[in-house]
Design an enzyme around this catalytic site. Structure first.
Site, PDB file in Angstrom:
ATOM      1  N   HIS A   1       0.842  -1.268  -0.201  1.00  0.00           N
ATOM      2  CA  HIS A   1      -0.026   0.182  -0.056  1.00  0.00           C
ATOM      3  C   HIS A   1       0.921   1.153   0.137  1.00  0.00           C
ATOM      4  CE1 HIS A   1       0.910  -1.334   4.132  1.00  0.00           C
ATOM      5  NE2 HIS A   1       0.763   0.100   4.370  1.00  0.00           N
ATOM      6  N   MET A   2       0.117   2.332  -0.664  1.00  0.00           N
ATOM      7  CA  MET A   2       1.057   3.834  -0.597  1.00  0.00           C
ATOM      8  C   MET A   2       0.215   4.695   0.507  1.00  0.00           C
ATOM      9  SD  MET A   2       1.115   6.136  -3.796  1.00  0.00           S
ATOM     10  CE  MET A   2       2.664   5.213  -4.424  1.00  0.00           C
TER      11      MET A   2
HETATM   12  P1  AMP Z   1       2.108   0.267   7.314  1.00  0.00           P
HETATM   13  O1  AMP Z   1       2.983   0.483   8.534  1.00  0.00           O
HETATM   14  O2  AMP Z   1       2.791   0.969   6.045  1.00  0.00           O
HETATM   15  O3  AMP Z   1       1.793  -1.382   7.137  1.00  0.00           O
HETATM   16  O4  AMP Z   1       0.828   0.810   7.596  1.00  0.00           O
HETATM   17  C1  AMP Z   1      -0.365   0.082   7.683  1.00  0.00           C
HETATM   18  C2  AMP Z   1      -1.493   1.380   7.926  1.00  0.00           C
HETATM   19  O5  AMP Z   1      -2.632   0.780   7.794  1.00  0.00           O
HETATM   20  C3  AMP Z   1      -1.533   2.146   9.120  1.00  0.00           C
HETATM   21  O6  AMP Z   1      -1.102   3.459   8.991  1.00  0.00           O
HETATM   22  C4  AMP Z   1      -2.701   1.623   9.879  1.00  0.00           C
HETATM   23  O7  AMP Z   1      -3.267   2.871  10.846  1.00  0.00           O
HETATM   24  C5  AMP Z   1      -3.652   1.398   8.774  1.00  0.00           C
HETATM   25  N1  AMP Z   1      -4.758   0.626   9.161  1.00  0.00           N
HETATM   26  C6  AMP Z   1      -4.706  -0.640   9.648  1.00  0.00           C
HETATM   27  N2  AMP Z   1      -6.006  -1.012   9.779  1.00  0.00           N
HETATM   28  C7  AMP Z   1      -6.896  -0.309   9.113  1.00  0.00           C
HETATM   29  C8  AMP Z   1      -8.177  -0.182   8.698  1.00  0.00           C
HETATM   30  N3  AMP Z   1      -9.066  -1.111   9.184  1.00  0.00           N
HETATM   31  N4  AMP Z   1      -8.510   0.969   7.880  1.00  0.00           N
HETATM   32  C9  AMP Z   1      -7.794   1.726   7.735  1.00  0.00           C
HETATM   33  N5  AMP Z   1      -6.537   1.634   7.886  1.00  0.00           N
HETATM   34  C10 AMP Z   1      -5.889   0.784   8.650  1.00  0.00           C
END
Ligand code: AMP
Length: 116
Positions: free
Chosen positions: A99-100
């Site tokens: 994801h970005m």
């Molecule tokens: P990363 O550290 O790059 O893997 O970022 C994962 C991101 O996903 C974090 O900023 C979380 O706050 C976000 N995240 C996790 N679960 C959800 C969700 N159910 N809906 C929206 N964002 C989420």
């Protein structure tokens, strides 16, 4: 097991979706760290950047065009924003579905490679 983002794509868990097409989806981060914090995600569940192949180039390229579109729609295109893709532990990746992050709406500080 499906990633949390696949569950969002399949409408199994709620989210605030701002964009969707055949290849990608974008929704607000649940724990925003900036006034605008939106995640742009390929619908294909690719665990990390290490798993990316040439077959993913169209979807991953679309992350950028969608990021630019969302930035315009949120009036941060001219003020600016940061795009981040984390990979594995040292990159701080928490959700293993590529994801970005689109971050903006305020001045974001310099990138600090070493935490002091
Ligand atoms: P990363 O550290 O790059 O893997 O970022 C994962 C991101 O996903 C974090 O900023 C979380 O706050 C976000 N995240 C996790 N679960 C959800 C969700 N159910 N809906 C929206 N964002 C989420």
């Amino acid at each position: 097991m499906a990633s949390v983002f696949t569950k969002i794509i399949n409408r199994e868990i709620p989210s605030k979706i701002v964009y969707e097409d055949d290849l990608v989806i974008a929704f607000h981060d649940i724990d925003p760290v900036a006034p605008v914090h939106i995640l742009i995600v390929p619908k294909k569940e690719i665990p990390t950047v290490n798993d990316v192949t040439e077959a993913d180039e169209l979807a991953l390229g679309r992350l950028f065009t969608v990021a630019a579109r969302i930035a315009r729609e949120h009036n941060i295109a001219e003020s600016g924003y940061r795009l981040i893709v984390n990979c594995n532990k040292d990159g701080g990746q928490e959700v293993f579905h590529v994801h970005m992050h689109l971050l903006g709406g305020e001045r974001i500080g310099p990138i600090r490679v070493r935490s002091k």
